[in-house]
Each structure stands twice: as C-alpha cells, then as structure tokens.
Design a protein around this motif. Structure first.
Motif, PDB file in Angstrom:
ATOM      1  N   VAL A 146      55.019 -32.341  59.849  1.00  0.00           N
ATOM      2  CA  VAL A 146      54.466 -32.126  58.507  1.00  0.00           C
ATOM      3  C   VAL A 146      52.954 -32.323  58.522  1.00  0.00           C
ATOM      4  O   VAL A 146      52.207 -31.518  57.952  1.00  0.00           O
ATOM      5  CB  VAL A 146      55.146 -33.070  57.481  1.00  0.00           C
ATOM      6  N   VAL A 147      52.483 -33.392  59.161  1.00  0.00           N
ATOM      7  CA  VAL A 147      51.037 -33.637  59.246  1.00  0.00           C
ATOM      8  C   VAL A 147      50.349 -32.487  59.970  1.00  0.00           C
ATOM      9  O   VAL A 147      49.285 -32.011  59.547  1.00  0.00           O
ATOM     10  CB  VAL A 147      50.745 -34.993  59.948  1.00  0.00           C
ATOM     11  N   THR A 148      50.946 -32.000  61.054  1.00  0.00           N
ATOM     12  CA  THR A 148      50.375 -30.867  61.785  1.00  0.00           C
ATOM     13  C   THR A 148      50.306 -29.635  60.898  1.00  0.00           C
ATOM     14  O   THR A 148      49.284 -28.939  60.857  1.00  0.00           O
ATOM     15  CB  THR A 148      51.197 -30.582  63.049  1.00  0.00           C
ATOM     16  N   GLY A 149      51.375 -29.342  60.170  1.00  0.00           N
ATOM     17  CA  GLY A 149      51.379 -28.200  59.267  1.00  0.00           C
ATOM     18  C   GLY A 149      50.327 -28.324  58.178  1.00  0.00           C
ATOM     19  O   GLY A 149      49.634 -27.347  57.845  1.00  0.00           O
ATOM     20  N   VAL A 150      50.187 -29.506  57.612  1.00  0.00           N
ATOM     21  CA  VAL A 150      49.183 -29.728  56.565  1.00  0.00           C
ATOM     22  C   VAL A 150      47.779 -29.567  57.133  1.00  0.00           C
ATOM     23  O   VAL A 150      46.896 -28.971  56.490  1.00  0.00           O
ATOM     24  CB  VAL A 150      49.382 -31.115  55.912  1.00  0.00           C
ATOM     25  N   LEU A 151      47.540 -30.084  58.338  1.00  0.00           N
ATOM     26  CA  LEU A 151      46.221 -29.933  58.959  1.00  0.00           C
ATOM     27  C   LEU A 151      45.853 -28.465  59.149  1.00  0.00           C
ATOM     28  O   LEU A 151      44.742 -28.036  58.807  1.00  0.00           O
ATOM     29  CB  LEU A 151      46.182 -30.655  60.311  1.00  0.00           C
ATOM     30  N   PHE A 152      46.786 -27.678  59.679  1.00  0.00           N
ATOM     31  CA  PHE A 152      46.510 -26.252  59.877  1.00  0.00           C
ATOM     32  C   PHE A 152      46.390 -25.512  58.547  1.00  0.00           C
ATOM     33  O   PHE A 152      45.556 -24.613  58.410  1.00  0.00           O
ATOM     34  CB  PHE A 152      47.581 -25.612  60.767  1.00  0.00           C
ATOM     35  N   ALA A 153      47.191 -25.882  57.550  1.00  0.00           N
ATOM     36  CA  ALA A 153      47.096 -25.236  56.235  1.00  0.00           C
ATOM     37  C   ALA A 153      45.754 -25.528  55.575  1.00  0.00           C
ATOM     38  O   ALA A 153      45.100 -24.621  55.044  1.00  0.00           O
ATOM     39  CB  ALA A 153      48.247 -25.697  55.343  1.00  0.00           C
ATOM     40  N   LEU A 154      45.322 -26.797  55.618  1.00  0.00           N
ATOM     41  CA  LEU A 154      44.025 -27.143  55.035  1.00  0.00           C
ATOM     42  C   LEU A 154      42.880 -26.450  55.772  1.00  0.00           C
ATOM     43  O   LEU A 154      41.919 -25.983  55.146  1.00  0.00           O
ATOM     44  CB  LEU A 154      43.824 -28.660  55.040  1.00  0.00           C
ATOM     45  N   SER A 155      42.999 -26.374  57.080  1.00  0.00           N
ATOM     46  CA  SER A 155      41.963 -25.692  57.855  1.00  0.00           C
ATOM     47  C   SER A 155      41.932 -24.200  57.525  1.00  0.00           C
ATOM     48  O   SER A 155      40.861 -23.606  57.386  1.00  0.00           O
ATOM     49  CB  SER A 155      42.209 -25.903  59.352  1.00  0.00           C
ATOM     50  N   GLY A 156      43.100 -23.583  57.363  1.00  0.00           N
ATOM     51  CA  GLY A 156      43.169 -22.180  56.989  1.00  0.00           C
ATOM     52  C   GLY A 156      42.610 -21.931  55.599  1.00  0.00           C
ATOM     53  O   GLY A 156      41.896 -20.944  55.369  1.00  0.00           O
ATOM     54  N   LEU A 157      42.911 -22.833  54.659  1.00  0.00           N
ATOM     55  CA  LEU A 157      42.342 -22.715  53.311  1.00  0.00           C
ATOM     56  C   LEU A 157      40.824 -22.842  53.335  1.00  0.00           C
ATOM     57  O   LEU A 157      40.117 -22.105  52.654  1.00  0.00           O
ATOM     58  CB  LEU A 157      42.950 -23.766  52.385  1.00  0.00           C
ATOM     59  N   HIS A 158      40.335 -23.774  54.126  1.00  0.00           N
ATOM     60  CA  HIS A 158      38.883 -23.949  54.231  1.00  0.00           C
ATOM     61  C   HIS A 158      38.233 -22.712  54.858  1.00  0.00           C
ATOM     62  O   HIS A 158      37.174 -22.267  54.415  1.00  0.00           O
ATOM     63  CB  HIS A 158      38.558 -25.203  55.040  1.00  0.00           C
ATOM     64  N   LEU A 159      38.851 -22.146  55.866  1.00  0.00           N
ATOM     65  CA  LEU A 159      38.317 -20.935  56.489  1.00  0.00           C
ATOM     66  C   LEU A 159      38.318 -19.769  55.503  1.00  0.00           C
ATOM     67  O   LEU A 159      37.341 -19.013  55.408  1.00  0.00           O
ATOM     68  CB  LEU A 159      39.128 -20.579  57.734  1.00  0.00           C
ATOM     69  N   THR A 160      39.401 -19.628  54.740  1.00  0.00           N
ATOM     70  CA  THR A 160      39.464 -18.575  53.730  1.00  0.00           C
ATOM     71  C   THR A 160      38.368 -18.760  52.694  1.00  0.00           C
ATOM     72  O   THR A 160      37.694 -17.799  52.307  1.00  0.00           O
ATOM     73  CB  THR A 160      40.848 -18.587  53.038  1.00  0.00           C
ATOM     74  N   TRP A 161      38.159 -19.988  52.244  1.00  0.00           N
ATOM     75  CA  TRP A 161      37.095 -20.276  51.276  1.00  0.00           C
ATOM     76  C   TRP A 161      35.728 -19.924  51.862  1.00  0.00           C
ATOM     77  O   TRP A 161      34.892 -19.344  51.175  1.00  0.00           O
ATOM     78  CB  TRP A 161      37.159 -21.746  50.878  1.00  0.00           C
ATOM     79  N   ARG A 162      35.503 -20.267  53.140  1.00  0.00           N
ATOM     80  CA  ARG A 162      34.222 -19.943  53.776  1.00  0.00           C
ATOM     81  C   ARG A 162      33.994 -18.444  53.845  1.00  0.00           C
ATOM     82  O   ARG A 162      32.890 -17.959  53.568  1.00  0.00           O
ATOM     83  CB  ARG A 162      34.166 -20.523  55.196  1.00  0.00           C
ATOM     84  N   PHE A 163      35.019 -17.693  54.243  1.00  0.00           N
ATOM     85  CA  PHE A 163      34.869 -16.236  54.336  1.00  0.00           C
ATOM     86  C   PHE A 163      34.626 -15.609  52.960  1.00  0.00           C
ATOM     87  O   PHE A 163      33.793 -14.720  52.819  1.00  0.00           O
ATOM     88  CB  PHE A 163      36.089 -15.594  54.995  1.00  0.00           C
ATOM     89  N   ARG A 164      35.312 -16.074  51.928  1.00  0.00           N
ATOM     90  CA  ARG A 164      35.092 -15.544  50.577  1.00  0.00           C
ATOM     91  C   ARG A 164      33.701 -15.907  50.080  1.00  0.00           C
ATOM     92  O   ARG A 164      33.044 -15.088  49.436  1.00  0.00           O
ATOM     93  CB  ARG A 164      36.148 -16.064  49.623  1.00  0.00           C
ATOM     94  N   ARG A 165      33.257 -17.107  50.352  1.00  0.00           N
ATOM     95  CA  ARG A 165      31.915 -17.522  49.944  1.00  0.00           C
ATOM     96  C   ARG A 165      30.860 -16.677  50.649  1.00  0.00           C
ATOM     97  O   ARG A 165      29.903 -16.211  50.031  1.00  0.00           O
ATOM     98  CB  ARG A 165      31.697 -19.001  50.265  1.00  0.00           C
ATOM     99  N   ASP A 166      31.052 -16.456  51.946  1.00  0.00           N
ATOM    100  CA  ASP A 166      30.085 -15.658  52.697  1.00  0.00           C
ATOM    101  C   ASP A 166      30.094 -14.199  52.252  1.00  0.00           C
ATOM    102  O   ASP A 166      29.056 -13.537  52.264  1.00  0.00           O
ATOM    103  CB  ASP A 166      30.368 -15.754  54.199  1.00  0.00           C
ATOM    104  N   ARG A 167      31.253 -13.677  51.868  1.00  0.00           N
ATOM    105  CA  ARG A 167      31.335 -12.286  51.425  1.00  0.00           C
ATOM    106  C   ARG A 167      30.701 -12.129  50.041  1.00  0.00           C
ATOM    107  O   ARG A 167      30.077 -11.118  49.754  1.00  0.00           O
ATOM    108  CB  ARG A 167      32.804 -11.851  51.368  1.00  0.00           C
ATOM    109  N   SER A 168      30.830 -13.146  49.176  1.00  0.00           N
ATOM    110  CA  SER A 168      30.240 -13.041  47.849  1.00  0.00           C
ATOM    111  C   SER A 168      28.746 -13.326  47.841  1.00  0.00           C
ATOM    112  O   SER A 168      28.046 -12.922  46.925  1.00  0.00           O
ATOM    113  CB  SER A 168      30.951 -13.990  46.872  1.00  0.00           C
ATOM    114  N   HIS A 169      28.244 -14.022  48.859  1.00  0.00           N
ATOM    115  CA  HIS A 169      26.815 -14.297  48.987  1.00  0.00           C
ATOM    116  C   HIS A 169      26.319 -13.817  50.345  1.00  0.00           C
ATOM    117  O   HIS A 169      26.079 -14.627  51.244  1.00  0.00           O
ATOM    118  CB  HIS A 169      26.541 -15.812  48.878  1.00  0.00           C
TER     119      HIS A 169
END
Length: 173
Positions: free
Chosen positions: A147-170
């Motif tokens: 569960v901890v491993t899954g949460v770590l990868f999910a949070l990292s994926g969410l952060h990466l998605t946020w970074r890509f959306r932020r970079d695409r909008s700016h």
C-alpha cells in the motif's frame, strides 16, 4: 587609553583562543565539541556492539559491503539505464524524460529502502519472534508495504501530471 580599550574582546585570553581555534579548525569551538561528543557516542555504541559476537558483526559488515558493491550497484545501475532507455525511446531530447525518470526513481528508491529495512517482517521470517515480542500479528507488513509503495507511486504520478499541466499552461518564453 581608557578602561574601554582594555575590555576589548580580542584582548581577552578566551577570545584569542576561540579566534585561534576558528582559524586553525575553520569552525566555531562548539562544532568541534559536538563532533568529539558524537565520536565518543559512536565509539561507545561500537564497543557495546562488538562486545558480544564481534566476529559476526565484522562478517556482516564486510558481506554487506561486498554484496552492495558487486551485486546491488550493477543491478540498480542497469535498471536505471534501462529506465532511461525506455522513457527516451522514440522521443527527442528534452527535459521531460528526465522528469519522468526522477518521478519513477524516487518512489522506487523509498520503496526498496523500506523493503530492505523491513525484509524479515515483510517476508514473515520473524513471525513467531515478532508475535512473541509484541503480541501483534506479523502478517500485515507485506500488505502495508504494498500500500505504501502504491501511494508513493500514485503521489509521484500526480505530482508529475501537475508539473506537466503547469508547464503546458505557462510555456517558457
């Protein structure tokens, strides 16, 4: 010369000694004191550790160093190389693949460190000893690690998605 010149801090013996220590050592006196205290504490811990089965401790330390250098380094170096190749396959050079690699590398590192630290509990090798010492069920560690491993990868994926959306909008100018 009045009394004020006599009380200057650089004329006091303690101040000269502190300045000399700072010049020779490069840090304040309390840094050296803390360092010596930590060496004393480590020496005490080492003496306590080696007072029992010192040969077993030496074998474990040498074995861990050899296994790390001859087995683990080539494994995680090769895995990192394969990860870079897989992420960059068919894509032009940019910063995005490096970000993707880092967002996979960090949760994988934390997950593997947790696996290494809690290996006996995750594999249930210490089941009877753990149950006897704590009166708790040892069978929960594998599920919790997953569960901890899954949460770590999910949070990292969410952060990466946020970074890509932020970079695409700016976009960079």
């Amino acid at each position: 010369m009045g009394g004020a010149a006599h009380l200057r801090s650089d004329r006091l013996p303690g101040a000269r000694m502190k300045r000399l220590l700072h010049t020779l050592y490069g840090e304040p006196w309390w840094h050296l004191a803390a360092l010596l205290a930590s060496f004393a504490l480590c020496g005490y811990a080492l003496a306590r550790l080696l007072s029992g089965d010192w040969w077993g401790v030496v074998q474990w330390a040498v074995g861990a160093a050899v296994v790390h250098d001859l087995v683990a380094v080539p494994l995680y170096g090769g895995a990192d190389w394969l990860l870079h190749r897989a992420v960059r396959a068919g894509r032009p050079r940019s910063a995005a693949p490096v970000a993707v690699v880092n967002h996979i590398r960090v949760p994988a590192f934390v997950s593997l460190m947790l696996l290494l630290v809690y290996w006996p509990s995750i594999t249930e090798d210490s089941g009877a000893q753990y149950r006897h010492a704590t009166l708790l069920d040892p069978g929960v560690f594998r599920t919790r690690w997953l569960v901890v491993t899954g949460v770590l990868f999910a949070l990292s994926g969410l952060h990466l998605t946020w970074r890509f959306r932020r970079d695409r909008s700016h976009p960079a100018d």
